[in-house]
Motif scaffolding. Structure first.
Motif, PDB file in Angstrom:
ATOM      1  N   MET A   1      -2.892  39.610   6.832  1.00 22.06           N
ATOM      2  CA  MET A   1      -2.020  39.024   7.861  1.00 22.06           C
ATOM      3  C   MET A   1      -0.858  38.312   7.195  1.00 22.06           C
ATOM      4  SD  MET A   1      -2.904  36.087  10.692  1.00 22.06           S
ATOM      5  CE  MET A   1      -4.166  37.084  11.480  1.00 22.06           C
ATOM      6  N   PHE A   2       0.347  38.578   7.679  1.00 26.24           N
ATOM      7  CA  PHE A   2       1.544  37.929   7.136  1.00 26.24           C
ATOM      8  C   PHE A   2       1.922  36.755   8.028  1.00 26.24           C
ATOM      9  CE2 PHE A   2       6.073  37.260   6.584  1.00 26.24           C
ATOM     10  CZ  PHE A   2       6.204  37.310   5.208  1.00 26.24           C
ATOM     11  N   VAL A   3       1.945  35.562   7.444  1.00 28.32           N
ATOM     12  CA  VAL A   3       2.319  34.354   8.185  1.00 28.32           C
ATOM     13  C   VAL A   3       3.520  33.739   7.480  1.00 28.32           C
ATOM     14  CG1 VAL A   3       1.588  32.078   8.950  1.00 28.32           C
ATOM     15  CG2 VAL A   3      -0.062  33.957   8.918  1.00 28.32           C
ATOM     16  N   ASP A   4       4.638  33.560   8.196  1.00 23.88           N
ATOM     17  CA  ASP A   4       5.829  33.036   7.547  1.00 23.88           C
ATOM     18  C   ASP A   4       6.303  31.706   8.124  1.00 23.88           C
ATOM     19  OD1 ASP A   4       6.670  34.047   9.924  1.00 23.88           O
ATOM     20  OD2 ASP A   4       8.156  35.423   9.114  1.00 23.88           O
ATOM     21  N   VAL A   5       5.551  31.105   9.042  1.00 21.90           N
ATOM     22  CA  VAL A   5       5.862  29.777   9.560  1.00 21.90           C
ATOM     23  C   VAL A   5       4.559  28.999   9.697  1.00 21.90           C
ATOM     24  CG1 VAL A   5       6.786  28.442  11.480  1.00 21.90           C
ATOM     25  CG2 VAL A   5       7.910  30.555  10.821  1.00 21.90           C
ATOM     26  N   ALA A   6       4.557  27.760   9.269  1.00 21.31           N
ATOM     27  CA  ALA A   6       3.357  26.932   9.394  1.00 21.31           C
ATOM     28  C   ALA A   6       3.766  25.476   9.561  1.00 21.31           C
ATOM     29  CB  ALA A   6       2.456  27.088   8.166  1.00 21.31           C
ATOM     30  N   LYS A   7       2.992  24.751  10.333  1.00 21.73           N
ATOM     31  CA  LYS A   7       3.201  23.316  10.526  1.00 21.73           C
ATOM     32  C   LYS A   7       1.962  22.599  10.027  1.00 21.73           C
ATOM     33  CE  LYS A   7       4.216  19.814  14.066  1.00 21.73           C
ATOM     34  NZ  LYS A   7       4.461  19.577  15.514  1.00 21.73           N
ATOM     35  N   ILE A   8       2.143  21.644   9.109  1.00 25.40           N
ATOM     36  CA  ILE A   8       1.003  20.950   8.525  1.00 25.40           C
ATOM     37  C   ILE A   8       1.248  19.441   8.542  1.00 25.40           C
ATOM     38  CG2 ILE A   8       0.384  22.901   7.051  1.00 25.40           C
ATOM     39  CD1 ILE A   8       1.659  21.425   4.704  1.00 25.40           C
ATOM     40  N   TYR A   9       0.145  18.706   8.414  1.00 22.89           N
ATOM     41  CA  TYR A   9       0.191  17.244   8.346  1.00 22.89           C
ATOM     42  C   TYR A   9      -0.123  16.834   6.913  1.00 22.89           C
ATOM     43  CZ  TYR A   9      -1.666  12.456   8.710  1.00 22.89           C
ATOM     44  OH  TYR A   9      -1.925  11.124   8.511  1.00 22.89           O
ATOM     45  N   VAL A  10       0.697  15.964   6.347  1.00 22.58           N
ATOM     46  CA  VAL A  10       0.468  15.495   4.978  1.00 22.58           C
ATOM     47  C   VAL A  10       0.465  13.969   4.970  1.00 22.58           C
ATOM     48  CG1 VAL A  10       1.442  17.530   3.844  1.00 22.58           C
ATOM     49  CG2 VAL A  10       2.954  15.656   4.475  1.00 22.58           C
ATOM     50  N   LYS A  11      -0.376  13.408   4.109  1.00 23.40           N
ATOM     51  CA  LYS A  11      -0.444  11.943   3.981  1.00 23.40           C
ATOM     52  C   LYS A  11      -0.680  11.581   2.529  1.00 23.40           C
ATOM     53  CE  LYS A  11      -2.637   7.716   5.701  1.00 23.40           C
ATOM     54  NZ  LYS A  11      -2.505   7.062   4.382  1.00 23.40           N
ATOM     55  N   GLY A  12       0.194  10.739   2.026  1.00 25.10           N
ATOM     56  CA  GLY A  12      -0.011  10.217   0.684  1.00 25.10           C
ATOM     57  C   GLY A  12      -1.193   9.263   0.670  1.00 25.10           C
ATOM     58  N   GLY A  13      -1.821   9.130  -0.483  1.00 26.17           N
ATOM     59  CA  GLY A  13      -2.981   8.249  -0.603  1.00 26.17           C
ATOM     60  C   GLY A  13      -2.602   6.785  -0.466  1.00 26.17           C
ATOM     61  N   ASP A  14      -3.464   6.005   0.164  1.00 20.44           N
ATOM     62  CA  ASP A  14      -3.240   4.553   0.241  1.00 20.44           C
ATOM     63  C   ASP A  14      -3.418   3.942  -1.141  1.00 20.44           C
ATOM     64  OD1 ASP A  14      -2.959   4.908   2.959  1.00 20.44           O
ATOM     65  OD2 ASP A  14      -5.020   4.286   3.428  1.00 20.44           O
ATOM     66  N   GLY A  15      -2.689   2.862  -1.374  1.00 18.82           N
ATOM     67  CA  GLY A  15      -2.884   2.151  -2.627  1.00 18.82           C
ATOM     68  C   GLY A  15      -4.235   1.441  -2.637  1.00 18.82           C
ATOM     69  N   GLY A  16      -4.780   1.248  -3.806  1.00 16.68           N
ATOM     70  CA  GLY A  16      -6.040   0.519  -3.923  1.00 16.68           C
ATOM     71  C   GLY A  16      -5.845  -0.965  -3.652  1.00 16.68           C
ATOM     72  N   ASN A  17      -6.864  -1.626  -3.143  1.00 21.22           N
ATOM     73  CA  ASN A  17      -6.768  -3.059  -2.856  1.00 21.22           C
ATOM     74  C   ASN A  17      -6.814  -3.882  -4.136  1.00 21.22           C
ATOM     75  OD1 ASN A  17      -6.841  -2.289  -0.195  1.00 21.22           O
ATOM     76  ND2 ASN A  17      -8.961  -2.942   0.149  1.00 21.22           N
ATOM     77  N   GLY A  18      -6.005  -4.953  -4.152  1.00 20.38           N
ATOM     78  CA  GLY A  18      -6.180  -5.936  -5.208  1.00 20.38           C
ATOM     79  C   GLY A  18      -7.412  -6.781  -4.902  1.00 20.38           C
ATOM     80  N   ILE A  19      -7.914  -7.496  -5.878  1.00 17.55           N
ATOM     81  CA  ILE A  19      -9.139  -8.283  -5.645  1.00 17.55           C
ATOM     82  C   ILE A  19      -8.934  -9.747  -6.042  1.00 17.55           C
ATOM     83  CG2 ILE A  19     -10.593  -6.268  -6.060  1.00 17.55           C
ATOM     84  CD1 ILE A  19     -11.451  -7.679  -8.718  1.00 17.55           C
ATOM     85  N   VAL A  20      -9.814 -10.578  -5.475  1.00 19.51           N
ATOM     86  CA  VAL A  20      -9.866 -11.996  -5.847  1.00 19.51           C
ATOM     87  C   VAL A  20     -10.988 -12.162  -6.858  1.00 19.51           C
ATOM     88  CG1 VAL A  20     -10.330 -14.333  -5.055  1.00 19.51           C
ATOM     89  CG2 VAL A  20      -8.988 -12.773  -3.625  1.00 19.51           C
ATOM     90  N   SER A  21     -10.647 -12.653  -8.028  1.00 24.22           N
ATOM     91  CA  SER A  21     -11.642 -12.841  -9.077  1.00 24.22           C
ATOM     92  C   SER A  21     -11.177 -13.975  -9.989  1.00 24.22           C
ATOM     93  CB  SER A  21     -11.817 -11.545  -9.888  1.00 24.22           C
ATOM     94  OG  SER A  21     -12.764 -11.725 -10.924  1.00 24.22           O
ATOM     95  N   PHE A  22     -12.149 -14.646 -10.621  1.00 22.39           N
ATOM     96  CA  PHE A  22     -11.840 -15.740 -11.534  1.00 22.39           C
ATOM     97  C   PHE A  22     -12.611 -15.548 -12.828  1.00 22.39           C
ATOM     98  CE2 PHE A  22     -11.128 -17.334  -7.285  1.00 22.39           C
ATOM     99  CZ  PHE A  22      -9.901 -17.986  -7.400  1.00 22.39           C
ATOM    100  N   ARG A  23     -12.021 -16.080 -13.881  1.00 20.42           N
ATOM    101  CA  ARG A  23     -12.701 -15.988 -15.190  1.00 20.42           C
ATOM    102  C   ARG A  23     -14.019 -16.759 -15.138  1.00 20.42           C
ATOM    103  NH1 ARG A  23      -8.853 -17.984 -19.779  1.00 20.42           N
ATOM    104  NH2 ARG A  23     -10.680 -17.389 -21.035  1.00 20.42           N
ATOM    105  N   ARG A  24     -15.058 -16.107 -15.586  1.00 24.18           N
ATOM    106  CA  ARG A  24     -16.382 -16.748 -15.634  1.00 24.18           C
ATOM    107  C   ARG A  24     -16.953 -16.522 -17.027  1.00 24.18           C
ATOM    108  NH1 ARG A  24     -14.628 -18.921 -11.968  1.00 24.18           N
ATOM    109  NH2 ARG A  24     -15.364 -19.042  -9.807  1.00 24.18           N
ATOM    110  N   GLU A  25     -16.529 -17.390 -17.943  1.00 22.00           N
ATOM    111  CA  GLU A  25     -16.965 -17.226 -19.330  1.00 22.00           C
ATOM    112  C   GLU A  25     -17.615 -18.512 -19.828  1.00 22.00           C
ATOM    113  OE1 GLU A  25     -13.802 -15.849 -21.824  1.00 22.00           O
ATOM    114  OE2 GLU A  25     -12.924 -14.616 -20.231  1.00 22.00           O
ATOM    115  N   LYS A  26     -18.475 -18.343 -20.758  1.00 18.82           N
ATOM    116  CA  LYS A  26     -19.135 -19.504 -21.360  1.00 18.82           C
ATOM    117  C   LYS A  26     -18.096 -20.376 -22.059  1.00 18.82           C
ATOM    118  CE  LYS A  26     -23.203 -20.584 -24.174  1.00 18.82           C
ATOM    119  NZ  LYS A  26     -24.258 -20.011 -25.047  1.00 18.82           N
ATOM    120  N   TYR A  27     -18.232 -21.665 -21.877  1.00 21.32           N
ATOM    121  CA  TYR A  27     -17.332 -22.659 -22.459  1.00 21.32           C
ATOM    122  C   TYR A  27     -15.947 -22.645 -21.809  1.00 21.32           C
ATOM    123  CZ  TYR A  27     -20.961 -22.300 -26.014  1.00 21.32           C
ATOM    124  OH  TYR A  27     -22.161 -22.230 -26.640  1.00 21.32           O
ATOM    125  N   VAL A  28     -15.791 -21.918 -20.682  1.00 20.69           N
ATOM    126  CA  VAL A  28     -14.525 -21.948 -19.929  1.00 20.69           C
ATOM    127  C   VAL A  28     -14.882 -22.376 -18.513  1.00 20.69           C
ATOM    128  CG1 VAL A  28     -12.446 -20.684 -19.242  1.00 20.69           C
ATOM    129  CG2 VAL A  28     -13.653 -20.055 -21.348  1.00 20.69           C
TER     130      VAL A  28
END
Length: 428
Positions: A1-28
């Motif tokens: 079958m020859f198809v020469d016209v098509a309509k498609i939906y495209v979506k770029g990926g969402d960015g990853g979430n930043g996070i809340v974190s704090f340093r948890r080290e010995k003697y700090v």
């Protein structure tokens, strides 16, 4: 079958979430913020694959969504960027925004790429929000949403030579004689319903690609018959072979056929009228052909070559191929002449720079509706479970003047405000 016209939906990926974190080290004992940024979402990219000849794959898959970026990590580690989504298309594909009609690109060469939906940037981790006034911010952004759109793909066959003419003049027979193409051949109109491509070996070391295109009828430029399904493919050809039933086997006058088809090409695209034309006077093996040919030559512009041929007996075929090959040798490369045959300036879209802080306020009964692309994106990237994030959102709204504008429109303590999908109460 020859198809020469098509309509498609495209979506770029969402960015990853930043996070809340704090340093948890010995003697700090009082480690500072250490939340990393999220990774960028993947782009949706169209890539030309020369082995493809149709848009058939898009008949079964119409949605393409790139992966999202990785979330941020502790110890100030950024999330990984997502891989791009590569979508293969055949050479000769033009791309437009299906909703706005904006021209996005013309893909003609193997490996050529076009980004049709960009991925969102990663959200910032709490490290990025640290300041002298707030050394331990408990705030992180969500990833930016990726672009999304509906796009229209339209394939215009790339061939050196295109065969045009009324139905049943012998185009399919001609291409089957000069190449390995085996189109369907029948004694009825519109036997050919889609373009057939064949590589023609001239015999002296030269070759070219020929396209047998579906038959035209009067009014094709308005979509009658196969109309635009046929005409879009003529735009790519460098030379047009106008096939005429010189014997008039269906009771039509060969000259009138020629004039009507020439007019249809001109009405569809004026630039086609300037394309080099060779006339193949077909069916010379039938009665009345010689007399009709003599009359045809008298009316035709002397600068247009006419070759008496017969697809059945192969009479005159070799002379036609030599002439077409010689003509092609005098023409520039396809990228210089046929690259959609549209001046780039005709397809540029000029826009004024958007004022990022611009917003409008309307009323929906008792609800105040704020319209602002910047604020709507800010909402999608704000985590309202975080107290610092809510305070930041309120501060930005105030700096943009949204609070004052709402008061001027009559908003009071307790009024309902809607921005995008979010509704909240106005608080003095």
């Amino acid at each position: 079958m020859f198809v020469d016209v098509a309509k498609i939906y495209v979506k770029g990926g969402d960015g990853g979430n930043g996070i809340v974190s704090f340093r948890r080290e010995k003697y700090v004992p009082e480690g500072g913020p250490a939340g990393g940024d999220g990774g960028k979402g993947g782009d949706v990219i169209l890539v030309v694959e020369e082995g493809l000849r149709t848009l058939l794959d898009f008949k079964y898959q119409r949605h393409f969504k790139a992966p999202r970026g990785e979330y941020g990590k502790p110890k100030n580690q950024h999330g990984a960027n997502a891989e791009d989504m590569l979508v293969k298309v055949p050479p000769g594909t033009t791309v437009t925004d299906a909703d706005t009609g904006e021209f996005l690109g013309d893909l003609t060469r193997h490996g050529q790429r076009l980004v049709v939906a960009r991925g969102g940037r990663g959200g910032r981790g709490n490290t990025r929000f640290a300041s002298a006034a707030n050394k331990a911010p408990e705030i992180a952004e969500k990833g930016e949403p990726g672009e999304e759109r509906n796009i229209q793909l339209e394939l215009k066959v790339i061939a050196d030579v295109g065969l045009v003419g009324f139905p049943s003049v012998g185009k399919s027979t001609l291409i089957s004689v000069v190449s390995a193409a085996r189109p369907k051949i029948g004694a009825y109109h519109f036997t050919t319903l889609s373009p057939n491509l064949g590589v023609v070996d001239v015999g002296d070391g030269r070759s070219f690609v020929m396209a047998d295109l579906p038959g035209l009828i009067e009014g094709a430029h308005e979509g009658h018959g196969l109309g635009h399904q046929f005409l879009r493919h003529v735009e790519r050809t460098k030379v047009i072979i106008h096939v005429v039933d010189i014997a008039g086997t269906e009771g039509r006058d060969p000259w009138e056929d020629y004039v009507k088809i020439t007019e249809e090409l001109k009405l569809y695209n004026e630039k086609l009228a300037a394309r080099p034309v060779v006339v193949a006077a077909n069916k010379m093996d039938l009665p009345d052909a010689e007399a009709n040919l003599e009359e045809f030559r008298k009316k035709l512009d002397p600068s247009i070559p006419v070759f008496p041929v017969s697809g059945v007996t192969k009479e005159g075929i070799q002379q036609l191929l030599y002439a077409v090959a010689d003509l092609l040798d005098t023409l520039p490369d396809v990228e210089e002449t046929v690259l959609d045959e549209v001046d780039v300036t005709e397809r540029k879209v000029y826009r004024l720079e958007d004022d990022e802080d611009h917003f409008t306020i309307t009323r929906d009964n008792e609800v105040f509706v704020v319209h602002s692309p910047k604020i709507e994106k800010l909402i999608k990237m704000t985590n309202f479970d975080q107290y610092d994030a809510v305070k930041r959102f309120q501060r930005i709204m105030k700096q943009m003047g949204v609070d004052d504008a709402l008061r001027q429109r009559g908003a009071v303590d307790g009024s309902v405000i809607r921005i995008g999908d979010l509704e909240f109460d106005f608080v003095e």
